[in-house]
Design an enzyme around this catalytic site. Structure first.
Site, PDB file in Angstrom:
ATOM      1  N   CYS A  44       0.822  -1.213   0.000  1.00  0.00           N
ATOM      2  CA  CYS A  44       0.000   0.000   0.000  1.00  0.00           C
ATOM      3  C   CYS A  44       0.855   1.263   0.000  1.00  0.00           C
ATOM      4  CB  CYS A  44      -0.912   0.019   1.206  1.00  0.00           C
ATOM      5  SG  CYS A  44      -2.043  -1.360   1.227  1.00  0.00           S
TER       6      CYS A  44
HETATM    7  N1  PMP Z   1      -5.963  -3.855   5.718  1.00  0.00           N
HETATM    8  C1  PMP Z   1      -5.153  -4.550   4.916  1.00  0.00           C
HETATM    9  C2  PMP Z   1      -4.543  -5.811   5.423  1.00  0.00           C
HETATM   10  C3  PMP Z   1      -4.887  -4.099   3.600  1.00  0.00           C
HETATM   11  O1  PMP Z   1      -4.056  -4.764   2.810  1.00  0.00           O
HETATM   12  C4  PMP Z   1      -5.490  -2.894   3.153  1.00  0.00           C
HETATM   13  C5  PMP Z   1      -5.206  -2.373   1.767  1.00  0.00           C
HETATM   14  N2  PMP Z   1      -5.848  -3.109   0.776  1.00  0.00           N
HETATM   15  C6  PMP Z   1      -6.352  -2.212   4.037  1.00  0.00           C
HETATM   16  C7  PMP Z   1      -6.551  -2.712   5.304  1.00  0.00           C
HETATM   17  C8  PMP Z   1      -7.023  -0.939   3.623  1.00  0.00           C
HETATM   18  O2  PMP Z   1      -8.072  -1.195   2.756  1.00  0.00           O
HETATM   19  P1  PMP Z   1      -8.639  -0.038   1.779  1.00  0.00           P
HETATM   20  O3  PMP Z   1      -7.543   0.245   0.813  1.00  0.00           O
HETATM   21  O4  PMP Z   1      -9.861  -0.659   1.182  1.00  0.00           O
HETATM   22  O5  PMP Z   1      -8.967   1.129   2.624  1.00  0.00           O
END
Ligand code: PMP
Length: 391
Positions: free
Chosen positions: A326
């Site tokens: 991320c």
């Molecule tokens: N938790 C985990 C383990 C993730 O990998 C992510 C990113 N996909 C998130 C939370 C956050 O999710 P989002 O991008 O949908 O806000």
């Protein structure tokens, strides 16, 4: 140029069947589920159907326990803050781990600035949460334990059921970030003692900007967004109708196809891991060898930088990640890799391949055909490499 996408933790394509299910809800069935006319009723039915599909995927019969949000980040924020604020009368103590996603870590950090006490549990060299440390740290003042189901970076799967038993023994709620695990491995909120669970639609081949927070009936929490009172007052805001329908369809497909798809991915995963470790000297697996998500390959190579590896692989059409998927734009070492005991240079030499539906045997062969040569070339130009490794 041939393109091989192995960065599914960072982003997934939307399944064609999901897109097809969503389309009518943009232009034909666009009512507001709060309206009591024909259009509103149709929207409400579609949302309830999606709720049912999600509840079936995670093992609850009560679809009203499913709250739709804007994604994993919001679900994690609402879960942690909601329980922390609502249970101040019981205590001010939160337990989490050192390998959580930023949306859990930074929410807990924020709460610690507000006066809550946060304990970060250590993990072993594979990334498994230290259960003995949990038993030692938990007290009657602990209101919440927040541990992820599986770590998307290491692939390691956590002993959630046992963690839940310990949390409940002190009257604490268990929140589980299952964003990386959902659709990859079975989840059963009842059997695993889970009180709150976060999901993100895109991590299951659904559209971005939609997520779910499961809140078990009886869990003491409060909303963190205030407004029109949608989603049983727990998440105000006009529902993202096409997105919710898409996430429901993604959950239905995940449930129907998970067993066969996971077996297929696991086979590709193991071929890629074994192929890389066999062909490349001084290469190592990060994360647990068997308690591991079927789509996750995280390997590290001594004496090189993951970033230069990513760029070299990109020039050959291969997409993967280093560090946290991320936030891999930052060059800081991944906190997850440091938490399992790697040194900064080891964390930087790590490469994360996350496999998906489109990947096949030929993709693994393509990567294995190129990776050893690229690693060797980069080692040749690195001043750190011992001479005998590249001659
Ligand atoms: N938790 C985990 C383990 C993730 O990998 C992510 C990113 N996909 C998130 C939370 C956050 O999710 P989002 O991008 O949908 O806000």
């Amino acid at each position: 140029m041939r393109r091989v996408y192995m960065d599914h933790t960072a982003g997934m394509p939307v399944d064609e069947r999901v897109l097809e299910a969503m389309m009518p809800y943009f232009t034909q069935s666009y009512g507001n589920p709060s309206s009591i006319h024909y259009f509103g009723n149709a929207a409400r039915r579609a949302i309830d159907e999606a709720r049912t599909k999600i509840s079936e995927l995670i093992g609850t019969e009560k679809r009203e326990e499913i709250i739709f949000t804007s994604g994993g980040t919001e679900s994690n924020n609402v879960a942690i803050k909601g329980v922390a604020y609502r249970n101040k009368d019981k205590g001010d103590h939160i337990i989490t781990s050192s390998i959580e996603h930023m949306s859990v870590m930074n929410t807990c950090k924020h709460l610690s600035k507000e006066g809550f006490k946060v304990a970060n549990l250590p993990v072993d060299k594979y990334g498994i949460v230290d259960i003995e440390a949990l038993k030692k740290k938990i007290t009657n003042k602990t209101v919440l334990v927040s541990i992820m189901h599986a770590n998307g970076e290491l692939g390691t799967i956590e002993p959630i059921k046992e963690i839940g038993e310990i949390a409940h023994s002190k009257g604490a709620f268990l929140h589980v970030d299952a964003v990386a695990a959902a659709g990859q491995i079975p989840i059963d909120v009842q059997d695993e003692n889970i009180d709150l669970l976060s999901l993100s639609s895109n991590d299951m081949y659904g559209p971005r900007g939609v997520g779910v927070l499961y809140i078990k009936a009886g869990t003491r929490t409060i909303p963190t967004l205030h407004g029109g009172g949608q989603e049983r007052g727990l998440r105000s805001g006009t529902e993202n109708l096409p997105g919710i329908v898409g996430m429901g369809k993604a959950a239905e497909i995940a449930q129907a196809e998970m067993t066969t798809e996971s077996e297929r991915l696991l086979n590709l995963r193991d071929k890629l891991i074994k192929g890389a470790l066999d062909r490349i000297p001084e290469s190592y697996l990060n994360g647990h060898p068997t308690k591991r998500l079927p789509n996750n390959v995280n390997v590290r190579f001594s004496y090189i930088e993951g970033e230069s590896l990513i760029l070299s692989l990109d020039m050959e059409g291969i997409a993967c990640s280093s560090g946290s998927a991320c936030t891999s734009k930052t060059l800081e070492s991944s906190h997850v890799l440091l938490a399992v005991g790697l040194k900064h240079e080891e964390a930087h030499g790590s490469l994360l391949f996350t496999l998906g539906k489109q990947n096949a045997d030929e993709d693994v062969k393509y990567v294995l055909g190129l990776l050893p040569g690229i690693v060797k070339r980069l080692r040749t130009i690195s001043p750190l490499t011992p001479k005998d490794l590249v001659t």
